[in-house]
Design a protein around this motif. Sequence first.
Motif, mmCIF file in Angstrom:
data_model
loop_
_atom_site.group_PDB
_atom_site.id
_atom_site.type_symbol
_atom_site.label_atom_id
_atom_site.label_comp_id
_atom_site.label_asym_id
_atom_site.label_seq_id
_atom_site.Cartn_x
_atom_site.Cartn_y
_atom_site.Cartn_z
ATOM 1 N N GLN A 81 0.807 -1.218 0.000
ATOM 2 C CA GLN A 81 0.000 0.000 0.000
ATOM 3 C C GLN A 81 0.842 1.270 0.000
ATOM 4 O OE1 GLN A 81 -2.455 -0.178 3.481
ATOM 5 N NE2 GLN A 81 -3.754 -1.797 2.676
ATOM 6 N N LEU A 82 2.158 1.138 -0.098
ATOM 7 C CA LEU A 82 3.002 2.314 0.063
ATOM 8 C C LEU A 82 2.753 3.360 -1.024
ATOM 9 C CD1 LEU A 82 5.146 3.738 1.710
ATOM 10 C CD2 LEU A 82 6.881 2.561 0.359
ATOM 11 N N ALA A 83 2.804 2.972 -2.270
ATOM 12 C CA ALA A 83 2.639 3.932 -3.365
ATOM 13 C C ALA A 83 1.261 4.583 -3.323
ATOM 14 C CB ALA A 83 2.871 3.249 -4.706
ATOM 15 N N GLU A 84 0.242 3.765 -3.147
ATOM 16 C CA GLU A 84 -1.121 4.299 -3.124
ATOM 17 C C GLU A 84 -1.320 5.266 -1.950
ATOM 18 O OE1 GLU A 84 -5.735 2.782 -2.683
ATOM 19 O OE2 GLU A 84 -4.142 1.305 -2.874
ATOM 20 N N SER A 85 -0.804 4.897 -0.782
ATOM 21 C CA SER A 85 -0.945 5.748 0.403
ATOM 22 C C SER A 85 -0.225 7.075 0.205
ATOM 23 C CB SER A 85 -0.386 5.038 1.639
ATOM 24 O OG SER A 85 -1.085 3.835 1.868
ATOM 25 N N LEU A 86 0.998 7.016 -0.311
ATOM 26 C CA LEU A 86 1.743 8.250 -0.534
ATOM 27 C C LEU A 86 1.077 9.093 -1.618
ATOM 28 C CD1 LEU A 86 4.118 9.953 0.312
ATOM 29 C CD2 LEU A 86 5.530 8.728 -1.324
ATOM 30 N N GLN A 87 0.577 8.458 -2.645
ATOM 31 C CA GLN A 87 -0.083 9.201 -3.710
ATOM 32 C C GLN A 87 -1.282 9.979 -3.165
ATOM 33 O OE1 GLN A 87 -1.338 6.876 -7.081
ATOM 34 N NE2 GLN A 87 -1.481 8.682 -8.372
ATOM 35 N N LEU A 88 -2.042 9.371 -2.269
ATOM 36 C CA LEU A 88 -3.176 10.060 -1.657
ATOM 37 C C LEU A 88 -2.715 11.294 -0.886
ATOM 38 C CD1 LEU A 88 -5.238 6.994 -0.384
ATOM 39 C CD2 LEU A 88 -5.866 8.556 -2.251
ATOM 40 N N CYS A 89 -1.562 11.198 -0.242
ATOM 41 C CA CYS A 89 -1.016 12.323 0.532
ATOM 42 C C CYS A 89 -0.496 13.443 -0.375
ATOM 43 C CB CYS A 89 0.114 11.851 1.438
ATOM 44 S SG CYS A 89 -0.426 10.742 2.729
ATOM 45 N N LEU A 90 -0.134 13.094 -1.594
ATOM 46 C CA LEU A 90 0.475 14.067 -2.503
ATOM 47 C C LEU A 90 -0.542 14.732 -3.432
ATOM 48 C CD1 LEU A 90 3.675 12.049 -3.506
ATOM 49 C CD2 LEU A 90 3.425 13.765 -1.701
ATOM 50 N N LEU A 91 -1.810 14.401 -3.299
ATOM 51 C CA LEU A 91 -2.835 14.935 -4.197
ATOM 52 C C LEU A 91 -3.103 16.426 -4.002
ATOM 53 C CD1 LEU A 91 -5.484 12.064 -4.216
ATOM 54 C CD2 LEU A 91 -3.934 12.739 -6.070
ATOM 55 N N ASP A 92 -3.023 16.898 -2.781
ATOM 56 C CA ASP A 92 -3.395 18.280 -2.480
ATOM 57 C C ASP A 92 -2.163 19.196 -2.465
ATOM 58 O OD1 ASP A 92 -4.673 20.599 -1.651
ATOM 59 O OD2 ASP A 92 -4.807 19.966 0.446
ATOM 60 N N PRO A 93 -2.012 20.042 -3.491
ATOM 61 C CA PRO A 93 -0.831 20.924 -3.556
ATOM 62 C C PRO A 93 -0.735 21.889 -2.373
ATOM 63 C CG PRO A 93 -2.183 21.131 -5.550
ATOM 64 C CD PRO A 93 -2.897 20.216 -4.622
ATOM 65 N N GLU A 94 -1.885 22.306 -1.863
ATOM 66 C CA GLU A 94 -1.901 23.226 -0.723
ATOM 67 C C GLU A 94 -1.278 22.571 0.515
ATOM 68 O OE1 GLU A 94 -4.040 26.858 1.009
ATOM 69 O OE2 GLU A 94 -3.936 26.189 -1.056
ATOM 70 N N THR A 95 -1.667 21.336 0.781
ATOM 71 C CA THR A 95 -1.115 20.604 1.924
ATOM 72 C C THR A 95 0.376 20.361 1.723
ATOM 73 O OG1 THR A 95 -3.241 19.536 2.329
ATOM 74 C CG2 THR A 95 -1.317 18.504 3.313
ATOM 75 N N LEU A 96 0.772 20.039 0.501
ATOM 76 C CA LEU A 96 2.198 19.834 0.219
ATOM 77 C C LEU A 96 3.004 21.083 0.540
ATOM 78 C CD1 LEU A 96 2.278 17.811 -3.108
ATOM 79 C CD2 LEU A 96 3.148 17.113 -0.878
ATOM 80 N N ARG A 97 2.514 22.225 0.110
ATOM 81 C CA ARG A 97 3.243 23.486 0.373
ATOM 82 C C ARG A 97 3.221 23.844 1.855
ATOM 83 N NH1 ARG A 97 0.941 24.663 -4.569
ATOM 84 N NH2 ARG A 97 -0.823 25.749 -3.640
ATOM 85 N N GLU A 98 2.197 23.383 2.557
ATOM 86 C CA GLU A 98 2.121 23.628 3.997
ATOM 87 C C GLU A 98 3.203 22.840 4.742
ATOM 88 O OE1 GLU A 98 -0.871 22.227 7.552
ATOM 89 O OE2 GLU A 98 -1.771 22.767 5.631
ATOM 90 N N TRP A 99 3.542 21.650 4.230
ATOM 91 C CA TRP A 99 4.478 20.763 4.911
ATOM 92 C C TRP A 99 5.894 20.800 4.363
ATOM 93 C CZ3 TRP A 99 4.011 17.901 9.284
ATOM 94 C CH2 TRP A 99 2.739 17.823 9.848
ATOM 95 N N TYR A 100 6.078 21.167 3.086
ATOM 96 C CA TYR A 100 7.386 21.071 2.445
ATOM 97 C C TYR A 100 7.820 22.398 1.829
ATOM 98 C CZ TYR A 100 7.311 16.018 2.978
ATOM 99 O OH TYR A 100 7.299 14.761 3.506
ATOM 100 N N TYR A 101 9.129 22.649 1.919
ATOM 101 C CA TYR A 101 9.731 23.796 1.235
ATOM 102 C C TYR A 101 9.890 23.478 -0.251
ATOM 103 C CZ TYR A 101 10.876 25.700 5.842
ATOM 104 O OH TYR A 101 10.804 26.195 7.122
ATOM 105 N N ALA A 102 10.266 24.482 -1.017
ATOM 106 C CA ALA A 102 10.267 24.406 -2.488
ATOM 107 C C ALA A 102 11.194 23.339 -3.069
ATOM 108 C CB ALA A 102 10.626 25.767 -3.064
ATOM 109 N N ARG A 103 12.260 22.963 -2.364
ATOM 110 C CA ARG A 103 13.209 21.985 -2.927
ATOM 111 C C ARG A 103 12.728 20.543 -2.827
ATOM 112 N NH1 ARG A 103 18.941 22.466 -0.498
ATOM 113 N NH2 ARG A 103 17.707 21.431 1.051
ATOM 114 N N SER A 104 11.633 20.313 -2.139
ATOM 115 C CA SER A 104 11.132 18.948 -1.991
ATOM 116 C C SER A 104 10.772 18.364 -3.350
ATOM 117 C CB SER A 104 9.889 18.928 -1.100
ATOM 118 O OG SER A 104 9.280 17.649 -1.152
ATOM 119 N N PRO A 105 11.217 17.136 -3.615
ATOM 120 C CA PRO A 105 10.850 16.503 -4.887
ATOM 121 C C PRO A 105 9.342 16.273 -5.017
ATOM 122 C CG PRO A 105 12.031 14.965 -3.467
ATOM 123 C CD PRO A 105 12.089 16.298 -2.794
#
Length: 133
Positions: A83-107
């Motif tokens: 379930q690793l890929a699917e779980s991570l993909q669900l976490c990466l869907l929302d760009p707003e949440t990504l920017r809330e948690w990660y700085y710009a250099r994050s892959p």
Amino acid sequence: PVTDGSRELHSLCAQLEFLLQFDLKEKRSFFGQRKDYWDFLCQGLAGQRQEHEGVRFVTSLDKLKTSVGKGRAFLRYCLVHRQLAESLQLCLLDPETLREWYYARSPFLSPQCRAEILGSLYELDSVTFHLAL
């Protein structure tokens, strides 16, 4: 099958953890504890219709006290249950949440890098992991 004694497993888990922590913004809980990728994963998976089995499993383990320990247990759970890929993909869907948690250099903020990472993780679904949870 890949077991706990596998050197490749330890390398894989270390790389996954490095990736999830790379350029992660420093956040603190209400009580001042440092948040980690586990907290990001929980937030990303919280928006789903039902609670993620991996999150439920890890939160049921009383021995785990730190975010890093919980994150490691979650990664192992997801590897065993493919379930690793699917779980991570669900976490990466929302760009707003990504920017809330990660700085710009994050892959994770680069669509191309994100697609390559997820593609590689989906390939792991064909590997059998027999790990102590």
